[in-house]
Design an enzyme around this catalytic site. Sequence first.
Site, PDB file in Angstrom:
ATOM      1  N   GLU A  38      -4.118   7.357  -5.307  1.00 52.05           N
ATOM      2  CA  GLU A  38      -4.268   6.630  -6.579  1.00 52.05           C
ATOM      3  C   GLU A  38      -5.585   7.044  -7.224  1.00 52.05           C
ATOM      4  OE1 GLU A  38      -3.935   2.455  -5.665  1.00 52.05           O
ATOM      5  OE2 GLU A  38      -1.880   2.659  -4.987  1.00 52.05           O
TER       6      GLU A  38
ATOM      7  N   ARG B 158       0.853  -1.183   0.000  1.00 49.25           N
ATOM      8  CA  ARG B 158       0.000   0.000   0.000  1.00 49.25           C
ATOM      9  C   ARG B 158       0.892   1.236   0.000  1.00 49.25           C
ATOM     10  NH1 ARG B 158      -3.396  -2.890  -1.413  1.00 49.25           N
ATOM     11  NH2 ARG B 158      -5.448  -3.278  -0.517  1.00 49.25           N
TER      12      ARG B 158
ATOM     13  N   HIS C 223      -1.074  -0.066  -9.723  1.00 45.89           N
ATOM     14  CA  HIS C 223      -1.689  -0.978  -8.738  1.00 45.89           C
ATOM     15  C   HIS C 223      -2.287  -2.210  -9.445  1.00 45.89           C
ATOM     16  CE1 HIS C 223      -3.781  -1.099  -4.535  1.00 45.89           C
ATOM     17  NE2 HIS C 223      -3.531  -2.315  -4.979  1.00 45.89           N
TER      18      HIS C 223
HETATM   19  C1  DGY Z   1      -5.529  -6.240  -2.818  1.00 45.72           C
HETATM   20  O1  DGY Z   1      -6.079  -7.314  -3.086  1.00 45.72           O
HETATM   21  O2  DGY Z   1      -5.540  -5.762  -1.690  1.00 45.72           O
HETATM   22  C2  DGY Z   1      -4.842  -5.545  -3.940  1.00 45.72           C
HETATM   23  O3  DGY Z   1      -4.202  -4.417  -3.544  1.00 45.72           O
HETATM   24  C3  DGY Z   1      -5.813  -5.282  -5.077  1.00 45.72           C
HETATM   25  O4  DGY Z   1      -5.837  -6.469  -5.769  1.00 45.72           O
END
Ligand code: DGY
Length: 327
Positions: A268, A239, A287
């Site tokens: 984002e 993240r 992402h």
């Molecule tokens: C998640 O699954 O948390 C990713 O960041 C998005 O696929």
Amino acid sequence: MDFPKVVITRRIPRQAIELLEQHATVFLWDKEEDAIPQEVLLEEVKDAHAIYTNVSDRIDREVIASAPLLKVISTMAVGFDNIDIKYATERGIAVGHTPGVLSETTADLTFALLMATARRVVEGHDYVKSGKWTSWSPMLMTGQDIYGATIGIIGMGRIGEAVARRATGFGMNILYYNRNPRPEVEEQLGAKYCLMDDLLQESDYVVLLAPGGIGTNKLMGDREFGLMKPHAIFINSSRGTNVDEAALYRALSEGQIWAAGLDVFDVEPTPTDHPLLSLPNVTALPHIGSASIATRTNMAMIAAQNIIAGLLGNELLHIVNPSVYEN
Ligand code: DGY
């Protein structure tokens, strides 16, 4: 009998919508690119029994409080830092997510990003396509070796373990830092548990895979980047909030570290004038850690199954807040 209402906040694979339509009336924000505006979400959840969400929505207290009939929130993701879990739990709302199914795919992307950053793949690609390549030269686009280097994985969950497995194929020395040591990973993959400062000081590649949330907010800042080696590469596919981006910019532009590969950002989509995007030693992705066709389809189906289970009063396949079942 009236069907319960499910609000789906983004276009998802057709099979998942069809499955939900067998059990519910569906409101679909049918856009590929644009997230549902918060005011539309607030309006649509007023009579909703379930929300089918994803990492780009903010399912905060206000949204949950606007939905008096809500029984389930299901995110098409493993991470759930965009959802107010505490308040959902107080309200007795089950929150589902999609762990496991995306681990290998996300590890593939993490390793691709590591390799692309180390060997300057994107820079090289742009160089050739823009006609700048005029002759072969001994030190042109020289990067860092991967084979035999030391990788330090922060967050040894399922994805960390899958990244470590890939690293063994490259003869890498594997260090990791985790809340709890994982003796089975140490035994199977030869990974060595160490303190975070030691990992930062000893690794050629620092790969951040810790979950997002309050406990990991800005986990990587000036001090942490300062401990890394000048030729080290930082990879983040967890993240963006886990990183102090201003500190990362300083570390990259002042040569404290060599390069970064980033699949996630604090905000984002990342604005194009974001200082990190101006640096040649940053490889940036939108992402897409879990974004293979098969995995995203599987995630979509699991998220739909979580909703159906919750609407039928059954336990979710993958529950974030099992304490909702205690009473
Ligand atoms: C998640 O699954 O948390 C990713 O960041 C998005 O696929």
